[in-house]
Design a protein around this motif. Sequence first.
Motif, mmCIF file in Angstrom:
data_model
loop_
_atom_site.group_PDB
_atom_site.id
_atom_site.type_symbol
_atom_site.label_atom_id
_atom_site.label_comp_id
_atom_site.label_asym_id
_atom_site.label_seq_id
_atom_site.Cartn_x
_atom_site.Cartn_y
_atom_site.Cartn_z
ATOM 1 N N LYS A 110 0.836 -1.197 0.000
ATOM 2 C CA LYS A 110 0.000 0.000 0.000
ATOM 3 C C LYS A 110 0.877 1.255 0.000
ATOM 4 O O LYS A 110 1.810 1.380 0.789
ATOM 5 N N GLU A 111 0.567 2.158 -0.936
ATOM 6 C CA GLU A 111 1.273 3.440 -1.070
ATOM 7 C C GLU A 111 2.766 3.278 -1.357
ATOM 8 O O GLU A 111 3.564 4.186 -1.109
ATOM 9 N N ALA A 112 3.167 2.112 -1.888
ATOM 10 C CA ALA A 112 4.580 1.888 -2.233
ATOM 11 C C ALA A 112 4.926 2.611 -3.531
ATOM 12 O O ALA A 112 4.079 2.823 -4.389
ATOM 13 N N HIS A 113 6.183 2.984 -3.660
ATOM 14 C CA HIS A 113 6.704 3.674 -4.841
ATOM 15 C C HIS A 113 7.397 2.624 -5.714
ATOM 16 O O HIS A 113 8.495 2.186 -5.381
ATOM 17 N N LEU A 114 6.728 2.245 -6.820
ATOM 18 C CA LEU A 114 7.188 1.134 -7.638
ATOM 19 C C LEU A 114 7.539 1.558 -9.061
ATOM 20 O O LEU A 114 7.525 0.744 -9.979
ATOM 21 N N ALA A 115 7.860 2.833 -9.257
ATOM 22 C CA ALA A 115 8.160 3.344 -10.601
ATOM 23 C C ALA A 115 9.336 2.588 -11.215
ATOM 24 O O ALA A 115 10.371 2.385 -10.567
ATOM 25 N N ASN A 116 9.148 2.154 -12.457
ATOM 26 C CA ASN A 116 10.175 1.467 -13.240
ATOM 27 C C ASN A 116 10.713 0.192 -12.590
ATOM 28 O O ASN A 116 11.789 -0.283 -12.954
ATOM 29 N N ALA A 117 9.985 -0.361 -11.630
ATOM 30 C CA ALA A 117 10.405 -1.625 -11.019
ATOM 31 C C ALA A 117 10.088 -2.777 -11.969
ATOM 32 O O ALA A 117 9.168 -2.695 -12.777
ATOM 33 N N ASN A 118 10.858 -3.854 -11.877
ATOM 34 C CA ASN A 118 10.661 -5.036 -12.709
ATOM 35 C C ASN A 118 10.044 -6.153 -11.879
ATOM 36 O O ASN A 118 10.707 -6.738 -11.033
ATOM 37 N N PHE A 119 8.753 -6.417 -12.135
ATOM 38 C CA PHE A 119 8.026 -7.494 -11.466
ATOM 39 C C PHE A 119 7.734 -8.626 -12.458
ATOM 40 O O PHE A 119 6.781 -9.364 -12.288
ATOM 41 N N ARG A 120 8.530 -8.739 -13.497
ATOM 42 C CA ARG A 120 8.275 -9.750 -14.517
ATOM 43 C C ARG A 120 8.303 -11.148 -13.898
ATOM 44 O O ARG A 120 9.211 -11.485 -13.145
#
Length: 179
Positions: A110-120
């Motif tokens: 919740k409310e995490a900053h995940l910009a440009n993260a790779n969750f592939r």
Amino acid sequence: EKQEFIDLLKQGVDSWNFWREKNLDIEVDLSQLSFSKDFTGINFSGVNLSGSDLSELDLSRANFNGANLSGANLSEAQLIEADLSKANLSEAYLTDANLCGANLVGANLKEAHLANANFRDADLSGANLSQAYLLGTDLRKADLTDANLTFTEVIEANLSGAYLKGANLGQANLIGTDF
């Protein structure tokens, strides 16, 4: 007490993991610390790392099951195939982090900053991503079964091949997102 945990960490991942396996009942508080050493394969299950700086570290195959990482800085961290199931990552910074193949089942983002993260290829089933920021996030082939994405900013993210059965996208901003 925190110092003895730090001293144990300085002995290396193998020593730490051996000790942790024998002492799972001990509450470990490593909150608000700044780490500069890679911890590939470390067992941080159930550890309090809230507000800690783990940015740019190699944490591949690390075990963070049930750990408290709220407000932690994991920007640019390598979390490939890490176990973050049931971890608290609320308000954490995972900008540019690599979570390829990671286990985030039931994690709180919740409310995490995940910009440009790779969750592939990551498993985010049952995860709470409510109000998270996913600008340019790679979620290709990610499992988002029953994930909560309400009020999430999913802008220019890549969700191609993602599994979204039962996912809640209510009030989510999906501008430019690739499905």
